[in-house]
Structures are given as C-alpha cells and as structure tokens.
Design a protein around this motif. Sequence first.
Motif, PDB file in Angstrom:
ATOM      1  N   PRO A  25      42.791 -27.456  33.372  1.00  0.00           N
ATOM      2  CA  PRO A  25      41.356 -27.372  33.619  1.00  0.00           C
ATOM      3  C   PRO A  25      40.662 -26.229  32.886  1.00  0.00           C
ATOM      4  O   PRO A  25      39.426 -26.208  32.803  1.00  0.00           O
ATOM      5  CB  PRO A  25      41.288 -27.151  35.144  1.00  0.00           C
ATOM      6  CG  PRO A  25      42.524 -26.387  35.451  1.00  0.00           C
ATOM      7  CD  PRO A  25      43.573 -26.865  34.475  1.00  0.00           C
ATOM      8  N   THR A  26      41.423 -25.269  32.356  1.00  0.00           N
ATOM      9  CA  THR A  26      40.820 -24.079  31.764  1.00  0.00           C
ATOM     10  C   THR A  26      40.709 -24.137  30.243  1.00  0.00           C
ATOM     11  O   THR A  26      39.769 -23.571  29.665  1.00  0.00           O
ATOM     12  CB  THR A  26      41.643 -22.834  32.151  1.00  0.00           C
ATOM     13  OG1 THR A  26      43.020 -23.046  31.784  1.00  0.00           O
ATOM     14  CG2 THR A  26      41.574 -22.587  33.649  1.00  0.00           C
ATOM     15  N   LEU A  27      41.648 -24.795  29.585  1.00  0.00           N
ATOM     16  CA  LEU A  27      41.604 -24.873  28.123  1.00  0.00           C
ATOM     17  C   LEU A  27      40.342 -25.572  27.616  1.00  0.00           C
ATOM     18  O   LEU A  27      39.773 -25.155  26.600  1.00  0.00           O
ATOM     19  CB  LEU A  27      42.868 -25.570  27.602  1.00  0.00           C
ATOM     20  CG  LEU A  27      43.283 -25.231  26.163  1.00  0.00           C
ATOM     21  CD1 LEU A  27      43.542 -23.734  26.011  1.00  0.00           C
ATOM     22  CD2 LEU A  27      44.537 -26.004  25.782  1.00  0.00           C
ATOM     23  N   PRO A  28      39.863 -26.642  28.284  1.00  0.00           N
ATOM     24  CA  PRO A  28      38.589 -27.230  27.855  1.00  0.00           C
ATOM     25  C   PRO A  28      37.423 -26.246  27.920  1.00  0.00           C
ATOM     26  O   PRO A  28      36.532 -26.272  27.063  1.00  0.00           O
ATOM     27  CB  PRO A  28      38.393 -28.392  28.833  1.00  0.00           C
ATOM     28  CG  PRO A  28      39.761 -28.769  29.256  1.00  0.00           C
ATOM     29  CD  PRO A  28      40.501 -27.469  29.321  1.00  0.00           C
ATOM     30  N   VAL A  29      37.421 -25.376  28.926  1.00  0.00           N
ATOM     31  CA  VAL A  29      36.366 -24.360  29.028  1.00  0.00           C
ATOM     32  C   VAL A  29      36.463 -23.391  27.854  1.00  0.00           C
ATOM     33  O   VAL A  29      35.452 -23.012  27.249  1.00  0.00           O
ATOM     34  CB  VAL A  29      36.475 -23.605  30.366  1.00  0.00           C
ATOM     35  CG1 VAL A  29      35.376 -22.548  30.472  1.00  0.00           C
ATOM     36  CG2 VAL A  29      36.386 -24.568  31.544  1.00  0.00           C
ATOM     37  N   PHE A  30      37.695 -23.000  27.512  1.00  0.00           N
ATOM     38  CA  PHE A  30      37.911 -22.102  26.362  1.00  0.00           C
ATOM     39  C   PHE A  30      37.423 -22.754  25.076  1.00  0.00           C
ATOM     40  O   PHE A  30      36.736 -22.116  24.263  1.00  0.00           O
ATOM     41  CB  PHE A  30      39.397 -21.766  26.251  1.00  0.00           C
ATOM     42  CG  PHE A  30      39.754 -20.935  25.043  1.00  0.00           C
ATOM     43  CD1 PHE A  30      39.415 -19.602  24.973  1.00  0.00           C
ATOM     44  CD2 PHE A  30      40.443 -21.497  23.980  1.00  0.00           C
ATOM     45  CE1 PHE A  30      39.749 -18.834  23.863  1.00  0.00           C
ATOM     46  CE2 PHE A  30      40.780 -20.752  22.870  1.00  0.00           C
ATOM     47  CZ  PHE A  30      40.429 -19.412  22.807  1.00  0.00           C
ATOM     48  N   ALA A  31      37.759 -24.043  24.896  1.00  0.00           N
ATOM     49  CA  ALA A  31      37.328 -24.751  23.690  1.00  0.00           C
ATOM     50  C   ALA A  31      35.809 -24.856  23.630  1.00  0.00           C
ATOM     51  O   ALA A  31      35.206 -24.726  22.558  1.00  0.00           O
ATOM     52  CB  ALA A  31      37.962 -26.137  23.652  1.00  0.00           C
ATOM     53  N   ALA A  32      35.179 -25.086  24.776  1.00  0.00           N
ATOM     54  CA  ALA A  32      33.719 -25.182  24.819  1.00  0.00           C
ATOM     55  C   ALA A  32      33.075 -23.853  24.432  1.00  0.00           C
ATOM     56  O   ALA A  32      32.061 -23.819  23.720  1.00  0.00           O
ATOM     57  CB  ALA A  32      33.259 -25.611  26.210  1.00  0.00           C
ATOM     58  N   GLU A  33      33.654 -22.750  24.887  1.00  0.00           N
ATOM     59  CA  GLU A  33      33.111 -21.434  24.546  1.00  0.00           C
ATOM     60  C   GLU A  33      33.343 -21.082  23.079  1.00  0.00           C
ATOM     61  O   GLU A  33      32.660 -20.207  22.540  1.00  0.00           O
ATOM     62  CB  GLU A  33      33.725 -20.368  25.454  1.00  0.00           C
ATOM     63  CG  GLU A  33      33.296 -20.507  26.909  1.00  0.00           C
ATOM     64  CD  GLU A  33      33.662 -19.295  27.746  1.00  0.00           C
ATOM     65  OE1 GLU A  33      34.213 -18.318  27.178  1.00  0.00           O
ATOM     66  OE2 GLU A  33      33.397 -19.325  28.960  1.00  0.00           O
ATOM     67  N   GLN A  34      34.300 -21.776  22.443  1.00  0.00           N
ATOM     68  CA  GLN A  34      34.517 -21.600  21.009  1.00  0.00           C
ATOM     69  C   GLN A  34      33.605 -22.503  20.184  1.00  0.00           C
ATOM     70  O   GLN A  34      33.705 -22.541  18.956  1.00  0.00           O
ATOM     71  CB  GLN A  34      35.977 -21.894  20.649  1.00  0.00           C
ATOM     72  CG  GLN A  34      36.997 -21.010  21.347  1.00  0.00           C
ATOM     73  CD  GLN A  34      36.813 -19.547  21.044  1.00  0.00           C
ATOM     74  OE1 GLN A  34      36.676 -19.154  19.887  1.00  0.00           O
ATOM     75  NE2 GLN A  34      36.784 -18.721  22.083  1.00  0.00           N
ATOM     76  N   GLY A  35      32.740 -23.243  20.853  1.00  0.00           N
ATOM     77  CA  GLY A  35      31.785 -24.110  20.172  1.00  0.00           C
ATOM     78  C   GLY A  35      32.206 -25.559  20.079  1.00  0.00           C
ATOM     79  O   GLY A  35      31.560 -26.340  19.365  1.00  0.00           O
TER      80      GLY A  35
END
Length: 398
Positions: free
Chosen positions: A29-39
């Motif tokens: 559930p957290t890696l998608p948030v990281f990817a979103a914050e990377q644009g």
Amino acid sequence: MREALWSKNFILLMGSNLLLFMALEMLLPTLPVFAAEQGGSQTQIGLIMGLFTFTAVISRLGTGYGIKRLGQKKLLLLGVAISLIALTGYYLAATLAVLLVLRVVHGVGFGIATTLFGTAASDLVPASRRGEGMGFFATGNSISFALGPFFGIWIMTEYGFKALFLIGAVVMLLSLISTCFVRFPRVEKKAPAAAAPVAETGSWMDSVVERKAFMPSLLGLLIGIPFGTVLSFIALFGKEQGLGSVGIFFLVVAISEFLIRFISGPLFDRKGRMWVLLPAAILCIIASVMLYFTHSTAMLLLSGLFYGFGFGALFPALQAWVIDLVEPERRGVATATYYNAFDVGIGSGSILLGAVAAVTNYSTMYLLSGGFFILYIVLYVGFERRLRRKASSKSMQA
C-alpha cells in the motif's frame, strides 16, 4: 506415536517465509504513494505494481530447472538475496525508471523464493502430518497480510519512505539469515520407471499447468483483478478522500477473512461449493459499491469487513475445488496453476484499473472493479448449469 512437526528447521523456515511476506506487504500500500510523490501517474503506478506480479509468475516457471542445477537451498537463498537487493535498491531509488527496474528484480526474487519455501516446507513436515503442517506454514502469509500493510503505512506516515525501505531491507536480511540456518532434508529421486505418467509422456506445458483446474483458476484470475486494486491503491484512495487510519483497513480485512473461514469451510463440505462461491462474490460486490460511496473512515472499515468476509470465503473455496478436481500426484501443479492465475489477475488489475483511475478517480475504479465479480458470477452459474444438464442427460440415457 505421532511424528514430530515442530522441528527447528521447520520453525526457522516458517519464520523466514513470514519475514519475506512481511517485507512485501509493508510495501504494497505504500510504494504507490512513493511513486505518486515521484510524479508517477495512476497508469505508471499500476504498471510498477503489476510488473512485479508478472515477473514473479514467469520466474516460477524456471524453478524446476534451477533446482536441478543449484539445489533447493542455494536457489532459495538466491531468491531471498535478490529480494534483499531490490529492497535495498528502493532506499536509493530516485526515479520512476529505477523503481520500475527494481520491481522487476523484486518480482524475480519473490517468485523464486515463494516457490522454494513451499517446496521446502512440504519436504520438512512428516508425510502423516503434511496437511496440518502446510496449514500452519501458510499462517505466516495471513499474519503478514494483517500486520505488514498496517505497519508499512504507520512507518511511512510517522517516519517517511527512507525509514520504511530501510526497515523493509532489515526484515529481508533477517529472512536471509534465518534461511541460512535451515538444514534441508535429502529428497531421494525416484527411478525413471516410477515417474508419473505426465513426466514420461506429457508435454512441458503439462508439467507447469493443470488443465482440469481451468475453471476455478479462471475464476481466481477474475477475483484477483479487483483484489489487485485493493492492494495497490487503497492508500492513495484514502489520501484522495482525506481519510486517516487506512492501515487499519487491512487489519479489518485480515480479521474478517480469518473469522469467515470457520463458517465457509464447513459450509463448503456440507452443502457444496455453490453455497460458498456465490454468496461470497455478492459480499465482494457490496464491498466494491461501499468503497465507491466511502467518505469516512467508518465506511472504509465497514467495506473492509465485507471484503474480508467475501474474499476470505472465496479464495480457499476455489483452492479446495482445484484440489477436488485432480489426482493426488497432480495437486502441486494444480495449486501452482491456481496461484499463478490469481497472481496474473492481481497484476492485471493494478495495470488495467490503474489506467481507469487515471481518467476517472479511485472511487469510480472501485465501483467498476465490482464488475469482475459480476462476470465471475455469470461464468460460474453458467458452468454449474452446464454440469447439471450433462448429469441429467446421462441419467436419462442410463
């Protein structure tokens, strides 16, 4: 006298497997948030999450050859080590392209490791207690699903992504260390004359796919598609709706999955598969609709309760159906067929429905994901009707 089950090797292997899954579940559930914050866009996030599953499925196809060349323990250590490299790489990842490569690497390692963990466990437990032993071994997956996302979201929220990836790498390192201390039993090879008929006359495809398991595996693929959206996007959905405590959603799902099995299992045995497979799908449809209307944490957790009840009944019931369809010597291949179909569904759901979220929103995506449960019901009911027609025509001819 009953043979001993809880040997030191079995406990070490079970712990290693739990840690492998814990590191994975912390990231789902957290890696998608990281990817979103990377644009990253929703489509790119879906691709990043989905490719992991596909590479895991593909890597499993080569484990038989790998065991012959390296042996079980060396190949298992290789799979865990590859996963550790990927976890360490997440800490250093600075671009989406690097993240995508790391997901592929992680998928390869995870696919090898999960296959070898299951194979090693079946070799370590006594034959007279294999069902009991494998049941206990699988509880590690359930525990990691309950706790991994919860702790992952908490660490991400309180300490950030660097801490999350560092802790994930440490968990994976502990899995590798624990695996090093496992002593694998020597498995005697059967003489060619005693080999299974499929090995002698069947094709390569017969050694990796069980055709008799096609229908429940197809249904497993269909339920995997919406499940992939829950794993990949629920944290981003929570952010979109301004919800807190999204990690508790996974805890509710895991607890309800556990509880429903006290009802669905006996019901499957006494009444038959239809009494489980249809109501459970309806519960999942209700959960999908509830997610569409979710604007509060209470509604999110209620949808998790329905999703856990539905999915917790569906997944083991389909697996039990798979086992019922095949001969004992084909159960391993049949189970692998089912799991691979389910994993393909998860990967497809992350990619396809991630693209849907890109042009709509996460609420609409979850509503549309319920359509796959409807398709599941249509296919399953049609299949059961065909079986009944065949049975009635045979009885009339008799």
